[in-house]
Scaffold this motif. Structure first.
Motif, PDB file in Angstrom:
ATOM      1  N   GLY A 108      24.840  55.422  47.800  1.00  0.00           N
ATOM      2  CA  GLY A 108      25.644  56.405  47.302  1.00  0.00           C
ATOM      3  C   GLY A 108      24.587  57.527  46.442  1.00  0.00           C
ATOM      4  N   PHE A 132      37.930  54.937  60.476  1.00  0.00           N
ATOM      5  CA  PHE A 132      37.400  53.977  59.520  1.00  0.00           C
ATOM      6  C   PHE A 132      36.602  52.825  60.068  1.00  0.00           C
ATOM      7  CE2 PHE A 132      38.721  50.372  56.901  1.00  0.00           C
ATOM      8  CZ  PHE A 132      38.054  50.533  55.743  1.00  0.00           C
ATOM      9  N   GLN A 168      32.724  41.085  46.797  1.00  0.00           N
ATOM     10  CA  GLN A 168      33.121  42.195  46.445  1.00  0.00           C
ATOM     11  C   GLN A 168      32.026  43.063  45.497  1.00  0.00           C
ATOM     12  OE1 GLN A 168      37.198  42.912  45.255  1.00  0.00           O
ATOM     13  NE2 GLN A 168      36.711  44.127  43.770  1.00  0.00           N
ATOM     14  N   LYS A 206      23.305  62.033  37.143  1.00  0.00           N
ATOM     15  CA  LYS A 206      24.309  61.410  37.966  1.00  0.00           C
ATOM     16  C   LYS A 206      23.725  60.428  38.913  1.00  0.00           C
ATOM     17  CE  LYS A 206      28.562  62.400  40.944  1.00  0.00           C
ATOM     18  NZ  LYS A 206      28.189  61.345  42.010  1.00  0.00           N
ATOM     19  N   ASN A 231      40.130  53.434  41.324  1.00  0.00           N
ATOM     20  CA  ASN A 231      39.709  51.687  41.602  1.00  0.00           C
ATOM     21  C   ASN A 231      39.196  51.176  40.526  1.00  0.00           C
ATOM     22  OD1 ASN A 231      37.402  49.933  42.705  1.00  0.00           O
ATOM     23  ND2 ASN A 231      39.142  49.874  44.215  1.00  0.00           N
ATOM     24  N   PRO A 238      41.676  49.155  53.988  1.00  0.00           N
ATOM     25  CA  PRO A 238      42.905  49.312  54.981  1.00  0.00           C
ATOM     26  C   PRO A 238      44.177  49.185  54.317  1.00  0.00           C
ATOM     27  CG  PRO A 238      41.827  47.342  55.041  1.00  0.00           C
ATOM     28  CD  PRO A 238      41.081  47.925  54.089  1.00  0.00           C
ATOM     29  N   PHE A 283      29.797  56.666  52.161  1.00  0.00           N
ATOM     30  CA  PHE A 283      28.458  57.073  52.228  1.00  0.00           C
ATOM     31  C   PHE A 283      27.729  57.275  53.286  1.00  0.00           C
ATOM     32  CE2 PHE A 283      29.501  55.203  47.932  1.00  0.00           C
ATOM     33  CZ  PHE A 283      29.661  56.394  47.179  1.00  0.00           C
ATOM     34  N   SER A 326      27.075  50.077  47.224  1.00  0.00           N
ATOM     35  CA  SER A 326      27.708  51.286  47.491  1.00  0.00           C
ATOM     36  C   SER A 326      27.058  52.077  46.225  1.00  0.00           C
ATOM     37  CB  SER A 326      29.289  51.082  47.252  1.00  0.00           C
ATOM     38  OG  SER A 326      30.019  50.357  48.084  1.00  0.00           O
ATOM     39  N   LYS A 365      28.099  44.751  53.522  1.00  0.00           N
ATOM     40  CA  LYS A 365      28.974  46.068  53.769  1.00  0.00           C
ATOM     41  C   LYS A 365      28.851  46.841  52.516  1.00  0.00           C
ATOM     42  CE  LYS A 365      32.967  45.116  56.820  1.00  0.00           C
ATOM     43  NZ  LYS A 365      32.921  43.608  57.063  1.00  0.00           N
ATOM     44  N   TYR A 366      29.019  48.232  52.483  1.00  0.00           N
ATOM     45  CA  TYR A 366      29.050  49.234  51.463  1.00  0.00           C
ATOM     46  C   TYR A 366      30.035  50.308  51.751  1.00  0.00           C
ATOM     47  CZ  TYR A 366      25.970  51.677  54.590  1.00  0.00           C
ATOM     48  OH  TYR A 366      25.357  52.528  55.632  1.00  0.00           O
ATOM     49  N   GLU A 422      23.656  62.194  47.920  1.00  0.00           N
ATOM     50  CA  GLU A 422      23.463  63.467  46.849  1.00  0.00           C
ATOM     51  C   GLU A 422      21.829  63.556  46.402  1.00  0.00           C
ATOM     52  OE1 GLU A 422      27.190  62.784  43.768  1.00  0.00           O
ATOM     53  OE2 GLU A 422      25.947  60.959  44.030  1.00  0.00           O
ATOM     54  N   ASN A 480      45.605  48.292  47.818  1.00  0.00           N
ATOM     55  CA  ASN A 480      44.710  49.441  48.228  1.00  0.00           C
ATOM     56  C   ASN A 480      45.836  50.594  48.214  1.00  0.00           C
ATOM     57  OD1 ASN A 480      42.854  47.382  48.658  1.00  0.00           O
ATOM     58  ND2 ASN A 480      42.929  47.482  50.828  1.00  0.00           N
TER      59      ASN A 480
HETATM   60  N1  BYC Z   1      34.216  50.596  53.402  1.00  0.00           N
HETATM   61  O1  BYC Z   1      40.570  43.022  52.616  1.00  0.00           O
HETATM   62  P1  BYC Z   1      40.193  44.359  52.226  1.00  0.00           P
HETATM   63  C1  BYC Z   1      31.080  54.185  44.547  1.00  0.00           C
HETATM   64  C2  BYC Z   1      36.258  46.095  54.240  1.00  0.00           C
HETATM   65  S1  BYC Z   1      32.535  53.887  45.019  1.00  0.00           S
HETATM   66  C3  BYC Z   1      33.597  49.820  53.773  1.00  0.00           C
HETATM   67  O2  BYC Z   1      41.170  45.317  51.702  1.00  0.00           O
HETATM   68  P2  BYC Z   1      38.839  44.028  49.597  1.00  0.00           P
HETATM   69  C4  BYC Z   1      30.371  55.259  44.242  1.00  0.00           C
HETATM   70  C5  BYC Z   1      36.048  44.969  53.232  1.00  0.00           C
HETATM   71  O3  BYC Z   1      34.975  44.801  52.661  1.00  0.00           O
HETATM   72  C6  BYC Z   1      32.810  52.885  46.119  1.00  0.00           C
HETATM   73  N2  BYC Z   1      34.338  48.585  53.950  1.00  0.00           N
HETATM   74  O4  BYC Z   1      38.990  44.121  51.163  1.00  0.00           O
HETATM   75  C7  BYC Z   1      31.018  56.437  43.757  1.00  0.00           C
HETATM   76  C8  BYC Z   1      36.594  43.996  53.961  1.00  0.00           C
HETATM   77  O5  BYC Z   1      35.528  43.302  54.701  1.00  0.00           O
HETATM   78  P3  BYC Z   1      34.748  42.196  54.658  1.00  0.00           P
HETATM   79  C9  BYC Z   1      32.281  51.479  45.847  1.00  0.00           C
HETATM   80  C10 BYC Z   1      35.561  48.348  53.465  1.00  0.00           C
HETATM   81  O6  BYC Z   1      37.849  43.587  49.240  1.00  0.00           O
HETATM   82  C11 BYC Z   1      30.328  57.581  43.588  1.00  0.00           C
HETATM   83  C12 BYC Z   1      37.480  44.436  54.965  1.00  0.00           C
HETATM   84  O7  BYC Z   1      37.150  45.882  55.036  1.00  0.00           O
HETATM   85  N3  BYC Z   1      33.527  50.520  44.991  1.00  0.00           N
HETATM   86  O8  BYC Z   1      30.557  52.980  44.347  1.00  0.00           O
HETATM   87  O9  BYC Z   1      40.050  43.363  48.941  1.00  0.00           O
HETATM   88  C13 BYC Z   1      29.145  57.785  43.678  1.00  0.00           C
HETATM   89  C14 BYC Z   1      39.157  44.490  54.727  1.00  0.00           C
HETATM   90  O10 BYC Z   1      39.376  44.953  53.427  1.00  0.00           O
HETATM   91  C15 BYC Z   1      36.291  49.488  52.760  1.00  0.00           C
HETATM   92  C16 BYC Z   1      33.761  49.310  45.202  1.00  0.00           C
HETATM   93  O11 BYC Z   1      33.362  48.419  45.977  1.00  0.00           O
HETATM   94  C17 BYC Z   1      35.547  50.721  52.524  1.00  0.00           C
HETATM   95  N4  BYC Z   1      36.018  51.941  51.912  1.00  0.00           N
HETATM   96  O12 BYC Z   1      39.416  45.522  49.055  1.00  0.00           O
HETATM   97  C18 BYC Z   1      28.360  56.649  44.065  1.00  0.00           C
HETATM   98  C19 BYC Z   1      35.011  48.866  44.468  1.00  0.00           C
HETATM   99  N5  BYC Z   1      37.306  49.106  52.610  1.00  0.00           N
HETATM  100  O13 BYC Z   1      34.182  42.173  53.200  1.00  0.00           O
HETATM  101  C20 BYC Z   1      29.062  55.512  44.117  1.00  0.00           C
HETATM  102  C21 BYC Z   1      35.071  47.266  44.268  1.00  0.00           C
HETATM  103  C22 BYC Z   1      37.556  47.945  52.887  1.00  0.00           C
HETATM  104  O14 BYC Z   1      35.857  40.956  54.300  1.00  0.00           O
HETATM  105  N6  BYC Z   1      35.795  46.904  45.655  1.00  0.00           N
HETATM  106  N7  BYC Z   1      36.518  47.369  53.632  1.00  0.00           N
HETATM  107  O15 BYC Z   1      33.604  41.675  55.590  1.00  0.00           O
HETATM  108  C23 BYC Z   1      37.044  47.046  45.904  1.00  0.00           C
HETATM  109  O16 BYC Z   1      38.063  47.234  45.090  1.00  0.00           O
HETATM  110  C24 BYC Z   1      37.659  46.144  47.284  1.00  0.00           C
HETATM  111  O17 BYC Z   1      36.259  45.611  47.705  1.00  0.00           O
HETATM  112  C25 BYC Z   1      38.138  47.268  48.191  1.00  0.00           C
HETATM  113  C26 BYC Z   1      38.449  46.569  49.357  1.00  0.00           C
HETATM  114  C27 BYC Z   1      39.264  48.043  47.787  1.00  0.00           C
HETATM  115  C28 BYC Z   1      36.893  48.237  48.397  1.00  0.00           C
END
Ligand code: BYC
Length: 311
Positions: free
Chosen positions: A45, A264, A34, A68, A132, A197, A108, A41, A103-104, A49, A218
């Motif tokens: 990201g 998605f 994670q 930024k 988040n 998801p 983006f 990301s 992944k990211y 921009e 989520n």
């Molecule tokens: N995109 O079991 P799940 C930022 C994957 S903001 C791609 O729910 P989890 C920024 C997931 O990795 C963005 N992949 O997973 C803002 C898993 O695959 P793997 C970054 C996604 O980890 C502005 C599979 O789907 N923020 O940085 O419990 C400017 C099943 O999902 C996505 C973070 O990373 C997605 N949208 O929950 C610049 C926050 N969604 O790994 C930069 C920290 C899901 O098994 N991360 N997947 O192959 C989290 O909070 C959690 O990892 C998530 C997903 C809520 C994103």
């Protein structure tokens, strides 16, 4: 009590886990996954921009956008460092990204085709990221939680710079307001996808909630984002592109339409509009940046030799 039970006990008491504490291997692996995805990301990201840095409409806009984008690089660094505290070297983490194994965030992989996209990203993407990440300031792993505190402060500046761009466009000419509406149309659904998801489809949520790596589900975060953003769109005078969006007085939340999950997963699996371009840009930057990494290492070596010679 077993090691595992003692570990879970600490989590249940809301105590932080620190790098030298014993932890189950699966907890460590989930965190590395994670946090490194999060770091990637931030770094990827910067690309959509960065595309507008040379074309910002005024010096003030350019300075804010530059700050930024630099902040995002800093966020990547804190997060790569947090991953290193779990025993995973940064080179390995970055190699995973460059080889297309990591992944990211899906968001983006969409193009920034107009200046209004910079407004929409700040408003929606940073807005979603803050929701988040505020919840992650309470995550159970100490270094990750502490990194989140600083990141959230910076994200809130990012969100405001984006909303202010949107406000200026919406109060401008009809053409400017149309640009803002077009950006909202294109970024709304991808922003909702950022939360991942549905909980019923999420591989990791259940275990991550038990370990308090994730503090909210989520779907709950996504609902909060919709509830928070609808009044902001109303204030701008632009329309969220969802015919099913309406206030539900019984739930005290907005109901909204279904995300296109096929899109998605396509983007997550590497087939979005810009996946290939983003990875190519990162690979090119890595090759072109080799000299600075070598120079930094040589400098650090020299400093440590000098310290040893003095001691
Ligand atoms: N995109 O079991 P799940 C930022 C994957 S903001 C791609 O729910 P989890 C920024 C997931 O990795 C963005 N992949 O997973 C803002 C898993 O695959 P793997 C970054 C996604 O980890 C502005 C599979 O789907 N923020 O940085 O419990 C400017 C099943 O999902 C996505 C973070 O990373 C997605 N949208 O929950 C610049 C926050 N969604 O790994 C930069 C920290 C899901 O098994 N991360 N997947 O192959 C989290 O909070 C959690 O990892 C998530 C997903 C809520 C994103």
């Amino acid at each position: 009590m077993t090691k595992e039970e003692r570990f879970q006990n600490r989590i249940d008491q809301d105590l932080k886990i620190e790098p030298k504490d014993w932890m189950p291997e699966a907890y460590r692996r989930t965190l590395v996954r994670q946090i490194s995805q999060h770091a990637h990301s931030e770094v990827v990201g910067m690309l959509p921009e960065g595309n507008w840095l040379t074309r910002a409409p005024s010096l003030r806009r350019k300075v804010a956008l530059l700050a930024k984008v630099q902040d995002e690089a800093g966020h990547g660094l804190y997060l790569y460092s947090a991953t290193e505290t779990l025993g995973t070297p940064r080179d390995e983490t970055i190699d995973d990204l460059l080889a297309g194994r990591a992944k990211y965030s899906s968001i983006f992989n969409y193009p920034t085709t107009s200046w209004a996209d910079i407004g929409a990203i700040g408003w929606l993407v940073d807005g979603a990221a803050i929701l988040n990440q505020v919840s992650l300031t309470r995550t159970s792993y100490g270094p990750y939680a502490r990194a989140m505190v600083r990141i959230c402060k910076e994200e809130s500046f990012h969100q405001r710079q984006g909303y202010e761009i949107m406000l200026t466009l919406c109060r401008g000419s009809a053409a400017q307001k149309a640009m803002a509406q077009d950006a909202l149309n294109r970024w709304w659904w991808p922003a909702l996808m950022m939360f991942g998801p549905h909980d019923t489809e999420s591989t990791h949520t259940e275990q991550s909630m038990k370990w308090k790596i994730k503090r909210e589900r989520n779907d709950d975060l996504r609902q909060r984002f919709v509830d928070m953003t609808v009044p902001q769109a109303d204030y701008l005078g632009i329309t969220i592109p969802d015919p099913h969006l309406r206030w539900n007085p019984d739930r005290h939340h907005y109901d909204f339409g279904e995300i296109d999950w096929e899109e998605f997963w396509k983007v997550v699996k590497g087939f979005g509009p810009c996946n290939r371009e983003r990875l190519e840009a990162r690979r090119k930057a890595h090759v072109e940046g080799a000299w600075i990494r070598d120079a930094a290492e040589a400098y650090a070596r020299r400093q440590s030799e000098m310290k040893k010679a003095i001691a």
